[in-house]
Design an enzyme around this catalytic site. Sequence first.
Site, PDB file in Angstrom:
ATOM      1  N   GLY A 136      11.020  -2.829   5.596  1.00 27.54           N
ATOM      2  CA  GLY A 136      10.282  -4.102   5.608  1.00 27.54           C
ATOM      3  C   GLY A 136       9.794  -4.456   4.212  1.00 27.54           C
ATOM      4  O   GLY A 136       9.983  -5.575   3.720  1.00 27.54           O
ATOM      5  N   HIS A 137       9.149  -3.469   3.556  1.00 25.93           N
ATOM      6  CA  HIS A 137       8.704  -3.696   2.175  1.00 25.93           C
ATOM      7  C   HIS A 137       9.901  -4.007   1.269  1.00 25.93           C
ATOM      8  O   HIS A 137       9.854  -4.899   0.423  1.00 25.93           O
ATOM      9  CB  HIS A 137       8.023  -2.441   1.614  1.00 25.93           C
ATOM     10  CG  HIS A 137       6.794  -1.999   2.341  1.00 25.93           C
ATOM     11  ND1 HIS A 137       6.730  -0.823   3.060  1.00 25.93           N
ATOM     12  CD2 HIS A 137       5.566  -2.566   2.449  1.00 25.93           C
ATOM     13  CE1 HIS A 137       5.521  -0.688   3.563  1.00 25.93           C
ATOM     14  NE2 HIS A 137       4.789  -1.722   3.223  1.00 25.93           N
ATOM     15  N   MET A 157       8.620  -2.695  11.895  1.00 28.85           N
ATOM     16  CA  MET A 157       8.401  -1.547  10.998  1.00 28.85           C
ATOM     17  C   MET A 157       6.993  -1.599  10.436  1.00 28.85           C
ATOM     18  O   MET A 157       6.489  -2.670  10.092  1.00 28.85           O
ATOM     19  CB  MET A 157       9.421  -1.559   9.878  1.00 28.85           C
ATOM     20  CG  MET A 157      10.794  -1.228  10.381  1.00 28.85           C
ATOM     21  SD  MET A 157      11.931  -0.991   9.018  1.00 28.85           S
ATOM     22  CE  MET A 157      13.434  -0.745   9.947  1.00 28.85           C
ATOM     23  N   SER A 158       6.362  -0.424  10.370  1.00 27.52           N
ATOM     24  CA  SER A 158       5.006  -0.321   9.847  1.00 27.52           C
ATOM     25  C   SER A 158       4.797   1.091   9.328  1.00 27.52           C
ATOM     26  O   SER A 158       5.309   2.047   9.915  1.00 27.52           O
ATOM     27  CB  SER A 158       4.000  -0.612  10.971  1.00 27.52           C
ATOM     28  OG  SER A 158       2.718  -0.146  10.604  1.00 27.52           O
ATOM     29  N   ARG A 163       2.295   2.618   9.692  1.00 25.06           N
ATOM     30  CA  ARG A 163       1.492   3.312  10.711  1.00 25.06           C
ATOM     31  C   ARG A 163       2.338   3.824  11.875  1.00 25.06           C
ATOM     32  O   ARG A 163       1.838   4.575  12.701  1.00 25.06           O
ATOM     33  CB  ARG A 163       0.387   2.393  11.224  1.00 25.06           C
ATOM     34  CG  ARG A 163      -0.685   2.110  10.176  1.00 25.06           C
ATOM     35  CD  ARG A 163      -1.886   1.375  10.736  1.00 25.06           C
ATOM     36  NE  ARG A 163      -3.007   1.404   9.828  1.00 25.06           N
ATOM     37  CZ  ARG A 163      -3.344   0.426   8.979  1.00 25.06           C
ATOM     38  NH1 ARG A 163      -2.626  -0.678   8.915  1.00 25.06           N
ATOM     39  NH2 ARG A 163      -4.406   0.541   8.193  1.00 25.06           N
ATOM     40  N   GLY A 191       4.648 -10.232   3.561  1.00 25.37           N
ATOM     41  CA  GLY A 191       5.385 -10.104   4.825  1.00 25.37           C
ATOM     42  C   GLY A 191       4.737 -10.937   5.923  1.00 25.37           C
ATOM     43  O   GLY A 191       3.510 -10.927   6.072  1.00 25.37           O
ATOM     44  N   GLN A 217      -3.101 -12.402   7.393  1.00 26.73           N
ATOM     45  CA  GLN A 217      -3.268 -12.069   5.970  1.00 26.73           C
ATOM     46  C   GLN A 217      -2.585 -13.127   5.095  1.00 26.73           C
ATOM     47  O   GLN A 217      -3.153 -13.613   4.115  1.00 26.73           O
ATOM     48  CB  GLN A 217      -2.677 -10.687   5.722  1.00 26.73           C
ATOM     49  CG  GLN A 217      -2.491 -10.312   4.276  1.00 26.73           C
ATOM     50  CD  GLN A 217      -2.107  -8.855   4.106  1.00 26.73           C
ATOM     51  OE1 GLN A 217      -2.904  -7.972   4.349  1.00 26.73           O
ATOM     52  NE2 GLN A 217      -0.877  -8.597   3.694  1.00 26.73           N
ATOM     53  N   GLN A 266     -10.361  -2.601   2.255  1.00 26.49           N
ATOM     54  CA  GLN A 266      -9.883  -3.311   3.450  1.00 26.49           C
ATOM     55  C   GLN A 266      -9.880  -2.429   4.690  1.00 26.49           C
ATOM     56  O   GLN A 266      -9.471  -2.856   5.762  1.00 26.49           O
ATOM     57  CB  GLN A 266      -8.513  -3.943   3.205  1.00 26.49           C
ATOM     58  CG  GLN A 266      -7.367  -2.968   3.064  1.00 26.49           C
ATOM     59  CD  GLN A 266      -6.096  -3.682   2.637  1.00 26.49           C
ATOM     60  OE1 GLN A 266      -5.985  -4.173   1.510  1.00 26.49           O
ATOM     61  NE2 GLN A 266      -5.118  -3.782   3.526  1.00 26.49           N
ATOM     62  N   MET A 321       0.842  -1.200   0.000  1.00 25.40           N
ATOM     63  CA  MET A 321       0.000   0.000   0.000  1.00 25.40           C
ATOM     64  C   MET A 321       0.877   1.251   0.000  1.00 25.40           C
ATOM     65  O   MET A 321       0.404   2.339   0.340  1.00 25.40           O
ATOM     66  CB  MET A 321      -0.937  -0.002   1.203  1.00 25.40           C
ATOM     67  CG  MET A 321      -1.918  -1.181   1.177  1.00 25.40           C
ATOM     68  SD  MET A 321      -3.431  -0.861   2.079  1.00 25.40           S
ATOM     69  CE  MET A 321      -2.805  -0.607   3.724  1.00 25.40           C
TER      70      MET A 321
HETATM   71  P1  AMP Z   1       1.366  -2.917   3.472  1.00 20.96           P
HETATM   72  O1  AMP Z   1       1.905  -1.836   2.598  1.00 20.96           O
HETATM   73  O2  AMP Z   1       1.342  -2.564   4.914  1.00 20.96           O
HETATM   74  O3  AMP Z   1       0.073  -3.505   2.952  1.00 20.96           O
HETATM   75  O4  AMP Z   1       2.428  -4.083   3.379  1.00 20.96           O
HETATM   76  C1  AMP Z   1       2.803  -4.631   2.146  1.00 20.96           C
HETATM   77  C2  AMP Z   1       3.567  -5.907   2.399  1.00 20.96           C
HETATM   78  O5  AMP Z   1       4.713  -5.624   3.194  1.00 20.96           O
HETATM   79  C3  AMP Z   1       2.726  -6.922   3.175  1.00 20.96           C
HETATM   80  O6  AMP Z   1       2.962  -8.220   2.646  1.00 20.96           O
HETATM   81  C4  AMP Z   1       3.246  -6.767   4.580  1.00 20.96           C
HETATM   82  O7  AMP Z   1       3.108  -7.926   5.359  1.00 20.96           O
HETATM   83  C5  AMP Z   1       4.716  -6.451   4.333  1.00 20.96           C
HETATM   84  N1  AMP Z   1       5.319  -5.777   5.482  1.00 20.96           N
HETATM   85  C6  AMP Z   1       4.816  -4.732   6.180  1.00 20.96           C
HETATM   86  N2  AMP Z   1       5.623  -4.419   7.206  1.00 20.96           N
HETATM   87  C7  AMP Z   1       6.663  -5.291   7.166  1.00 20.96           C
HETATM   88  C8  AMP Z   1       7.832  -5.499   7.970  1.00 20.96           C
HETATM   89  N3  AMP Z   1       8.098  -4.742   9.036  1.00 20.96           N
HETATM   90  N4  AMP Z   1       8.678  -6.497   7.626  1.00 20.96           N
HETATM   91  C9  AMP Z   1       8.421  -7.289   6.546  1.00 20.96           C
HETATM   92  N5  AMP Z   1       7.336  -7.143   5.754  1.00 20.96           N
HETATM   93  C10 AMP Z   1       6.475  -6.165   6.059  1.00 20.96           C
END
Ligand code: AMP
Length: 302
Positions: free
Chosen positions: A40-41, A187-188, A190, A150, A156, A64, A34
């Site tokens: 992390g990404h 990491m997030s 958010r 991730g 999920q 979602q 997103m």
């Molecule tokens: P999102 O943009 O939050 O929807 O995340 C996109 C992808 O990155 C999803 O598969 C998440 O699980 C993964 N992801 C988010 N945060 C992390 C993290 N800290 N470490 C590894 N993967 C992550």
Amino acid sequence: MEILRTATDLRQLDKWRSEDNWRSEQPLVLVPTMGALHPGHLSLVEAGAALGPVVVSIFVNPTQFGPGEDLDAYPRDLESDLAMLEPLGVKAVFAPSVTEMYGQPGEVTVQPGNRGQGLCGGDRPGHFSGVLTVVAKLLGLVRPDVAIFGRKDAQQCLVIRQMVEDLKIPVWLADGPTVREADGLAMSSRNRYLSEEQRLQALCLSRALHSAREMLVAGERNREKLQAALLAELSDADKMEYAEVRLVPDLEEPVAVSGTVLLAVAARVGPARLIDNLVLDLSSGGVKDGFLLGDPQRWSGK
Ligand code: AMP
């Protein structure tokens, strides 16, 4: 790096598929996100790039998010995302509009089965239906050989795995480990909602997981005791949402804590709803990191 916006733009991928310099044994890899990218990404993109050409999708998926959630506030910064992806050799970024993905009034959605109940599915009704519906669209549009997710979003991963198995979608799934800040905070995107003080408070999630992991390492296999340890640390959050020990892949509550287990926590800290987890493989008698989908390094060809 190509920026593709529409289903028509994506047909560019078919041209590449037929080009000589795209070795036929290499998989096309999709990493759905997103945006508001962080390391992390990027770790998922790197794992994908080790296999073949990578398409990263960047789409803040409205379906979602529940009413009152952070859809409007969710960070969007395509320019900075692209600047992070370019040096990683990403083949293409698919960044569609909401109209492109949902413009045609759709009636069919994908519903999760039992794995989507409870945990985040309990706190966020409709969330996993939104996730599965958009992931099904992305898989249909991009038609990757491999998709990487991730482990941070453990439930999920498992609902997506079930969708792919049940609907016979021809894609191989892999999961990458959760990337953390030096102090343990997962990491997030958010995390940027947090003040300095709330960021410290948020460490209670990773602390909770760490203490339950230590108990497992010491041989503890009692579910109630492990859950009590998770809960004790989460009292530092503003509101605990869940602290659970579940079994992988079906997320049932364990009678015996064995095999691959998921320690999962969710809590509110200030304006943010944060989740974190550990996936631990206890099958060898010891405590090892486990996988939910597959090890990206173990892609064994088309
Ligand atoms: P999102 O943009 O939050 O929807 O995340 C996109 C992808 O990155 C999803 O598969 C998440 O699980 C993964 N992801 C988010 N945060 C992390 C993290 N800290 N470490 C590894 N993967 C992550």
